[in-house]
Each structure stands twice: as C-alpha cells, then as structure tokens.
Scaffold this motif. Structure first.
Motif, mmCIF file in Angstrom:
data_model
loop_
_atom_site.group_PDB
_atom_site.id
_atom_site.type_symbol
_atom_site.label_atom_id
_atom_site.label_comp_id
_atom_site.label_asym_id
_atom_site.label_seq_id
_atom_site.Cartn_x
_atom_site.Cartn_y
_atom_site.Cartn_z
ATOM 1 N N LEU A 153 0.828 -1.200 0.000
ATOM 2 C CA LEU A 153 0.000 0.000 0.000
ATOM 3 C C LEU A 153 0.870 1.261 0.000
ATOM 4 O O LEU A 153 0.581 2.224 -0.714
ATOM 5 N N GLY A 154 1.940 1.243 0.779
ATOM 6 C CA GLY A 154 2.873 2.368 0.795
ATOM 7 C C GLY A 154 3.541 2.585 -0.555
ATOM 8 O O GLY A 154 3.753 3.718 -0.976
ATOM 9 N N SER A 201 3.116 5.965 -2.679
ATOM 10 C CA SER A 201 4.297 6.729 -3.064
ATOM 11 C C SER A 201 4.376 6.910 -4.581
ATOM 12 O O SER A 201 4.763 7.976 -5.069
ATOM 13 N N LEU A 202 4.005 5.877 -5.316
ATOM 14 C CA LEU A 202 3.989 5.976 -6.764
ATOM 15 C C LEU A 202 2.958 7.009 -7.223
ATOM 16 O O LEU A 202 3.219 7.819 -8.114
ATOM 17 N N GLY A 256 4.221 10.511 -6.416
ATOM 18 C CA GLY A 256 5.251 10.885 -7.384
ATOM 19 C C GLY A 256 4.643 11.316 -8.709
ATOM 20 O O GLY A 256 5.082 12.290 -9.327
ATOM 21 N N MET A 257 3.611 10.617 -9.149
ATOM 22 C CA MET A 257 2.933 10.995 -10.384
ATOM 23 C C MET A 257 2.235 12.350 -10.226
ATOM 24 O O MET A 257 2.278 13.190 -11.124
ATOM 25 N N TYR A 258 1.615 12.578 -9.072
ATOM 26 C CA TYR A 258 0.949 13.858 -8.821
ATOM 27 C C TYR A 258 1.958 15.004 -8.869
ATOM 28 O O TYR A 258 1.715 16.027 -9.498
ATOM 29 N N LEU A 264 9.759 9.087 -5.377
ATOM 30 C CA LEU A 264 10.223 7.877 -6.064
ATOM 31 C C LEU A 264 11.345 7.181 -5.289
ATOM 32 O O LEU A 264 11.475 5.960 -5.351
ATOM 33 N N THR A 265 12.141 7.950 -4.538
ATOM 34 C CA THR A 265 13.151 7.349 -3.675
ATOM 35 C C THR A 265 12.493 6.550 -2.557
ATOM 36 O O THR A 265 12.939 5.446 -2.216
ATOM 37 N N VAL A 266 11.430 7.098 -1.998
ATOM 38 C CA VAL A 266 10.679 6.372 -0.966
ATOM 39 C C VAL A 266 10.101 5.094 -1.551
ATOM 40 O O VAL A 266 10.142 4.029 -0.921
#
Length: 73
Positions: free
Chosen positions: A16-17, A21-22, A25-27, A43-45
């Motif tokens: 879920l995380g 996070s993905l 990153g897109m937002y 994206l690092t996360v």
C-alpha cells in the motif's frame, strides 16, 4: 502450522505504501511547481519500500512464515 498474519499485514502495508508513493510521485510530476525535488523524494521512498518488501519476502520465506500458494509441505 500457525498463520503468521503479522507478516502478511506488513507485506500488505508495504504494498500500500508503494502504491501511495507511486501515486504521489505521479501527482508531483504532473501538477507541482517544484516538481523535481518532490518527485525524486517520492520515487526514492517507493524504491526503498520496494527493496524493503523484497528483503522481507526473502526472510519470511526462508523462515517458513509464508509459503507460495501452500504448495510446499
């Protein structure tokens, strides 16, 4: 054999995380004015969570906490 639901809970939480996070990153990539730093951080996360999930899956399988499709005795 006991069901190790705690490990499954960690696996689901990490997945879920990763998805969250993905999405963030897109937002940041599409809508944020300071997109570079926020996108890289998100994206690092995601990469860190993915590596953590991979390691957790290896450890859980090696310890016998999870089994793929209950095929192994």
């Amino acid at each position: 054999m006991t069901d190790h639901w705690i490990i499954k809970l960690f696996i689901y939480a990490l997945m879920l995380g990763i998805v969250f996070s993905l999405g963030s990153g897109m937002y940041y990539l599409l809508f944020a004015k300071e997109q570079s730093q926020k996108t890289v951080k998100a994206l690092t996360v995601r990469i860190s969570l993915s590596i953590g999930l991979f390691i957790l899956l290896f450890i859980a399988f090696a310890m016998g906490w999870i089994r793929p499709h209950n095929l192994l005795p």
